[in-house]
Design a protein around this motif. Sequence first.
Motif, PDB file in Angstrom:
ATOM      1  N   ILE A 114     -20.597  10.561   7.545  1.00 60.24           N
ATOM      2  CA  ILE A 114     -19.561   9.581   7.866  1.00 60.24           C
ATOM      3  C   ILE A 114     -20.053   8.209   7.426  1.00 60.24           C
ATOM      4  N   TRP A 115     -19.122   7.308   7.247  1.00 61.85           N
ATOM      5  CA  TRP A 115     -19.467   5.952   6.845  1.00 61.85           C
ATOM      6  C   TRP A 115     -18.383   5.008   7.339  1.00 61.85           C
ATOM      7  N   HIS A 116     -18.748   3.754   7.463  1.00 61.42           N
ATOM      8  CA  HIS A 116     -17.733   2.721   7.697  1.00 61.42           C
ATOM      9  C   HIS A 116     -18.232   1.389   7.151  1.00 61.42           C
ATOM     10  N   GLU A 117     -17.270   0.540   6.823  1.00 61.41           N
ATOM     11  CA  GLU A 117     -17.534  -0.818   6.364  1.00 61.41           C
ATOM     12  C   GLU A 117     -16.528  -1.723   7.051  1.00 61.41           C
ATOM     13  N   THR A 118     -16.981  -2.883   7.491  1.00 64.56           N
ATOM     14  CA  THR A 118     -16.113  -3.850   8.150  1.00 64.56           C
ATOM     15  C   THR A 118     -16.154  -5.155   7.365  1.00 64.56           C
ATOM     16  N   TYR A 119     -14.977  -5.686   7.064  1.00 67.21           N
ATOM     17  CA  TYR A 119     -14.873  -6.948   6.340  1.00 67.21           C
ATOM     18  C   TYR A 119     -14.058  -7.923   7.173  1.00 67.21           C
ATOM     19  N   ILE A 120     -14.620  -9.085   7.409  1.00 67.16           N
ATOM     20  CA  ILE A 120     -13.917 -10.158   8.094  1.00 67.16           C
ATOM     21  C   ILE A 120     -13.555 -11.170   7.004  1.00 67.16           C
ATOM     22  N   VAL A 121     -12.256 -11.220   6.696  1.00 68.33           N
ATOM     23  CA  VAL A 121     -11.784 -12.021   5.565  1.00 68.33           C
ATOM     24  C   VAL A 121     -11.134 -13.288   6.112  1.00 68.33           C
ATOM     25  N   PRO A 122     -11.744 -14.442   5.865  1.00 72.45           N
ATOM     26  CA  PRO A 122     -11.184 -15.692   6.383  1.00 72.45           C
ATOM     27  C   PRO A 122      -9.808 -16.001   5.796  1.00 72.45           C
ATOM     28  N   ALA A 123      -9.027 -16.746   6.540  1.00 73.33           N
ATOM     29  CA  ALA A 123      -7.723 -17.218   6.049  1.00 73.33           C
ATOM     30  C   ALA A 123      -7.927 -17.906   4.702  1.00 73.33           C
ATOM     31  N   GLY A 124      -7.024 -17.658   3.771  1.00 74.83           N
ATOM     32  CA  GLY A 124      -7.103 -18.266   2.454  1.00 74.83           C
ATOM     33  C   GLY A 124      -8.030 -17.550   1.489  1.00 74.83           C
ATOM     34  N   SER A 125      -8.650 -16.464   1.925  1.00 78.28           N
ATOM     35  CA  SER A 125      -9.603 -15.739   1.080  1.00 78.28           C
ATOM     36  C   SER A 125      -9.093 -14.365   0.664  1.00 78.28           C
ATOM     37  N   TYR A 126      -7.800 -14.146   0.776  1.00 74.07           N
ATOM     38  CA  TYR A 126      -7.215 -12.886   0.340  1.00 74.07           C
ATOM     39  C   TYR A 126      -5.852 -13.171  -0.273  1.00 74.07           C
ATOM     40  N   GLU A 127      -5.465 -12.332  -1.187  1.00 78.32           N
ATOM     41  CA  GLU A 127      -4.130 -12.414  -1.777  1.00 78.32           C
ATOM     42  C   GLU A 127      -3.752 -11.011  -2.198  1.00 78.32           C
ATOM     43  N   ASN A 128      -2.477 -10.790  -2.432  1.00 77.62           N
ATOM     44  CA  ASN A 128      -2.005  -9.470  -2.798  1.00 77.62           C
ATOM     45  C   ASN A 128      -0.633  -9.587  -3.430  1.00 77.62           C
ATOM     46  N   ILE A 129      -0.268  -8.543  -4.126  1.00 80.79           N
ATOM     47  CA  ILE A 129       1.080  -8.476  -4.702  1.00 80.79           C
ATOM     48  C   ILE A 129       1.510  -7.016  -4.695  1.00 80.79           C
ATOM     49  N   TYR A 130       2.754  -6.807  -4.400  1.00 86.17           N
ATOM     50  CA  TYR A 130       3.368  -5.477  -4.394  1.00 86.17           C
ATOM     51  C   TYR A 130       4.655  -5.607  -5.200  1.00 86.17           C
ATOM     52  N   MET A 131       4.780  -4.855  -6.269  1.00 87.15           N
ATOM     53  CA  MET A 131       5.972  -4.963  -7.116  1.00 87.15           C
ATOM     54  C   MET A 131       6.697  -3.625  -7.131  1.00 87.15           C
ATOM     55  N   ASN A 132       7.925  -3.644  -6.603  1.00 91.31           N
ATOM     56  CA  ASN A 132       8.749  -2.437  -6.529  1.00 91.31           C
ATOM     57  C   ASN A 132       8.016  -1.309  -5.812  1.00 91.31           C
ATOM     58  N   MET A 133       7.367  -1.651  -4.710  1.00 87.18           N
ATOM     59  CA  MET A 133       6.557  -0.721  -3.912  1.00 87.18           C
ATOM     60  C   MET A 133       7.112  -0.633  -2.500  1.00 87.18           C
ATOM     61  N   PRO A 134       6.963   0.531  -1.869  1.00 85.05           N
ATOM     62  CA  PRO A 134       7.177   0.554  -0.429  1.00 85.05           C
ATOM     63  C   PRO A 134       6.092  -0.303   0.227  1.00 85.05           C
ATOM     64  N   ALA A 135       6.297  -0.667   1.470  1.00 82.18           N
ATOM     65  CA  ALA A 135       5.262  -1.422   2.185  1.00 82.18           C
ATOM     66  C   ALA A 135       3.953  -0.643   2.096  1.00 82.18           C
ATOM     67  N   PHE A 136       2.876  -1.323   1.737  1.00 83.23           N
ATOM     68  CA  PHE A 136       1.595  -0.667   1.501  1.00 83.23           C
ATOM     69  C   PHE A 136       0.471  -1.599   1.909  1.00 83.23           C
ATOM     70  N   GLY A 137      -0.637  -1.027   2.343  1.00 83.50           N
ATOM     71  CA  GLY A 137      -1.828  -1.806   2.649  1.00 83.50           C
ATOM     72  C   GLY A 137      -1.558  -2.910   3.660  1.00 83.50           C
ATOM     73  N   LEU A 138      -2.057  -4.098   3.374  1.00 79.59           N
ATOM     74  CA  LEU A 138      -1.855  -5.233   4.271  1.00 79.59           C
ATOM     75  C   LEU A 138      -0.375  -5.555   4.408  1.00 79.59           C
ATOM     76  N   GLY A 139       0.401  -5.320   3.354  1.00 78.86           N
ATOM     77  CA  GLY A 139       1.846  -5.539   3.422  1.00 78.86           C
ATOM     78  C   GLY A 139       2.515  -4.634   4.439  1.00 78.86           C
ATOM     79  N   ALA A 140       2.042  -3.406   4.583  1.00 77.25           N
ATOM     80  CA  ALA A 140       2.581  -2.502   5.596  1.00 77.25           C
ATOM     81  C   ALA A 140       2.142  -2.948   6.987  1.00 77.25           C
ATOM     82  N   ALA A 141       0.940  -3.476   7.095  1.00 76.36           N
ATOM     83  CA  ALA A 141       0.409  -3.895   8.397  1.00 76.36           C
ATOM     84  C   ALA A 141       1.027  -5.205   8.879  1.00 76.36           C
ATOM     85  N   ALA A 142       1.295  -6.130   7.955  1.00 79.75           N
ATOM     86  CA  ALA A 142       1.746  -7.472   8.347  1.00 79.75           C
ATOM     87  C   ALA A 142       3.188  -7.772   7.962  1.00 79.75           C
TER      88      ALA A 142
END
Length: 161
Positions: A114-142
């Motif tokens: 088993i394995w795990h990794e934890t990332y604490i990403v500060p505000a302004g330090s992430y971006e994303n784009i979803y084009m013609n996609m169902p809600a996915f990843g952070l977009g599905a969560a937020a």
Amino acid sequence: MSDKPVQGRMTADAEGEVIVFLIGMRINSFRAVRSWWPVFLAMPRMLKELSKDKSSGLRGYQLLMGGPRVLYTVQYWESKEKLFAYASAQDKEHRPAWAAFNRRAREGKGNVGIWHETYIVPAGSYENIYMNMPAFGLGAAAGVAPVARRGERAAERLGAA
């Protein structure tokens, strides 16, 4: 989560810090079912428990495969404190699953990992784009919003333009 694509260019409607938690298992010996099957069954129980409790801090997750031997989830959490609280809660699914895994790991001589990794990403330090996609990843969560709201280019969404 809907499978219907959201038309156009969207971005996650997340604000503030984002906690990303990756956790998975690797089947080292397919024949050793007694070693890996209980590990395989533990994650769905934990995700079900967390999803039912809106105050748990789990915002969303994706189940993924990393080849024929590796299964994992990408999880998005409200805060590191809520993630750590769940991991250490005596009355939740995680503690008995962790204890059982450690027992089997000693007995199973490395048949499952088993394995795990934890990332604490500060505000302004992430971006994303979803084009013609169902809600996915952070977009599905937020949730998602039109890209124009945050910036047309990745550099703009990161505040680097």
